[in-house]
Design a protein around this motif. Structure first.
Motif, PDB file in Angstrom:
ATOM      1  N   HIS A 176      48.058 -18.899  53.306  1.00  0.00           N
ATOM      2  CA  HIS A 176      48.030 -19.011  51.809  1.00  0.00           C
ATOM      3  C   HIS A 176      49.092 -17.598  51.313  1.00  0.00           C
ATOM      4  CE1 HIS A 176      46.702 -19.246  47.678  1.00  0.00           C
ATOM      5  NE2 HIS A 176      46.354 -17.861  47.703  1.00  0.00           N
ATOM      6  N   LEU A 195      52.451 -19.122  51.528  1.00  0.00           N
ATOM      7  CA  LEU A 195      52.577 -20.273  50.457  1.00  0.00           C
ATOM      8  C   LEU A 195      53.247 -19.803  49.149  1.00  0.00           C
ATOM      9  CD1 LEU A 195      50.012 -22.974  51.232  1.00  0.00           C
ATOM     10  CD2 LEU A 195      52.513 -23.176  51.702  1.00  0.00           C
ATOM     11  N   LEU A 196      52.292 -18.584  48.933  1.00  0.00           N
ATOM     12  CA  LEU A 196      52.605 -17.755  47.674  1.00  0.00           C
ATOM     13  C   LEU A 196      53.983 -17.045  47.551  1.00  0.00           C
ATOM     14  CD1 LEU A 196      49.238 -16.070  46.853  1.00  0.00           C
ATOM     15  CD2 LEU A 196      50.241 -17.832  45.453  1.00  0.00           C
ATOM     16  N   LYS A 197      54.295 -16.646  48.729  1.00  0.00           N
ATOM     17  CA  LYS A 197      55.824 -16.130  48.735  1.00  0.00           C
ATOM     18  C   LYS A 197      56.754 -17.162  48.615  1.00  0.00           C
ATOM     19  CE  LYS A 197      57.919 -12.386  51.548  1.00  0.00           C
ATOM     20  NZ  LYS A 197      57.680 -11.786  52.605  1.00  0.00           N
ATOM     21  N   GLN A 198      56.595 -18.466  49.245  1.00  0.00           N
ATOM     22  CA  GLN A 198      57.334 -19.400  49.285  1.00  0.00           C
ATOM     23  C   GLN A 198      57.705 -19.625  47.892  1.00  0.00           C
ATOM     24  OE1 GLN A 198      56.212 -22.332  51.964  1.00  0.00           O
ATOM     25  NE2 GLN A 198      57.013 -21.454  53.617  1.00  0.00           N
ATOM     26  N   LYS A 199      56.387 -19.842  47.036  1.00  0.00           N
ATOM     27  CA  LYS A 199      56.516 -20.044  45.729  1.00  0.00           C
ATOM     28  C   LYS A 199      57.110 -19.318  44.612  1.00  0.00           C
ATOM     29  CE  LYS A 199      53.176 -21.703  41.975  1.00  0.00           C
ATOM     30  NZ  LYS A 199      53.864 -20.953  40.825  1.00  0.00           N
ATOM     31  N   GLN A 200      56.874 -17.882  44.821  1.00  0.00           N
ATOM     32  CA  GLN A 200      57.687 -16.838  44.376  1.00  0.00           C
ATOM     33  C   GLN A 200      59.119 -16.916  44.482  1.00  0.00           C
ATOM     34  OE1 GLN A 200      55.677 -13.363  45.765  1.00  0.00           O
ATOM     35  NE2 GLN A 200      53.978 -13.437  44.356  1.00  0.00           N
ATOM     36  N   ARG A 204      60.812 -19.679  45.049  1.00  0.00           N
ATOM     37  CA  ARG A 204      61.453 -20.692  44.451  1.00  0.00           C
ATOM     38  C   ARG A 204      61.267 -20.424  43.033  1.00  0.00           C
ATOM     39  NH1 ARG A 204      57.306 -24.465  45.154  1.00  0.00           N
ATOM     40  NH2 ARG A 204      56.636 -24.059  43.049  1.00  0.00           N
ATOM     41  N   ASP A 205      60.165 -19.964  42.597  1.00  0.00           N
ATOM     42  CA  ASP A 205      60.510 -19.685  41.025  1.00  0.00           C
ATOM     43  C   ASP A 205      61.406 -18.780  40.754  1.00  0.00           C
ATOM     44  OD1 ASP A 205      58.065 -21.325  40.738  1.00  0.00           O
ATOM     45  OD2 ASP A 205      56.600 -19.743  40.605  1.00  0.00           O
ATOM     46  N   SER A 206      61.715 -17.824  41.519  1.00  0.00           N
ATOM     47  CA  SER A 206      62.867 -16.759  41.267  1.00  0.00           C
ATOM     48  C   SER A 206      64.043 -17.567  41.289  1.00  0.00           C
ATOM     49  CB  SER A 206      62.520 -15.545  42.370  1.00  0.00           C
ATOM     50  OG  SER A 206      63.877 -14.593  42.099  1.00  0.00           O
TER      51      SER A 206
END
Length: 151
Positions: A94, A97-102, A104-106
């Motif tokens: 988890h 995944l959060l790190k990947q999402k951050q 991508r969002d960045s």
């Protein structure tokens, strides 16, 4: 230990059935509706007990938020230590995944483009992709005519 909060508390039957089916995939065993409902009730009871214990631990530490450490301590106290390694694996997945999402969002924020502009660009890419797909089914004359119209 039935907690009546005035709300119906349940787990999604389809999800529970899917979990049961995965667990029993390599067997000839089937589960009756009544047995599935009993598993759901047991799962709800387990979640309530675990959440209550974790909440008590957070209260003891004067915390207003239950953390994963509280849940792990509650599992240990309930003598479910065997669950902890698998739970830690889920926590690690988890967090990845959060790190990947951050990231991508960045990247999106750093692009300096508005959401509307990004959507417009995406639509343009879709249009070009459809055009390429359609061109595979067109004669050379039709393709040349379409390219002239785009210019």
């Amino acid at each position: 230990m039935e907690a009546n909060t005035g709300e119906d508390v349940s787990l999604p039957k389809a999800t529970v059935q899917k979990i049961i089916s995965e667990v029993l995939a390599n067997t000839d065993i089937t589960v009756s509706k009544e047995a599935r409902d009993l598993i759901i009730d047991g799962g709800i009871e387990f979640i309530m007990i675990l959440a209550s214990m974790a909440s008590d631990m957070a209260d003891t530490e004067n915390k207003k938020t239950i953390t994963q450490e509280h849940v792990i301590k509650a599992l240990e106290e309930l003598e479910f230590q065997d669950f902890i390694p698998q739970l830690n694996d889920v926590i690690n997945d988890h967090q990845k995944l959060l790190k990947q999402k951050q990231i991508r969002d960045s990247k999106l924020k750093k692009s300096g483009l508005s959401e509307e502009e990004l959507i417009r660009q995406q639509e343009e890419l879709f249009k070009k992709s459809r055009s390429r797909l359609n061109s595979q089914h067109q004669t050379p004359e039709e393709l040349k005519k379409e390219q002239e119209q785009e210019q």
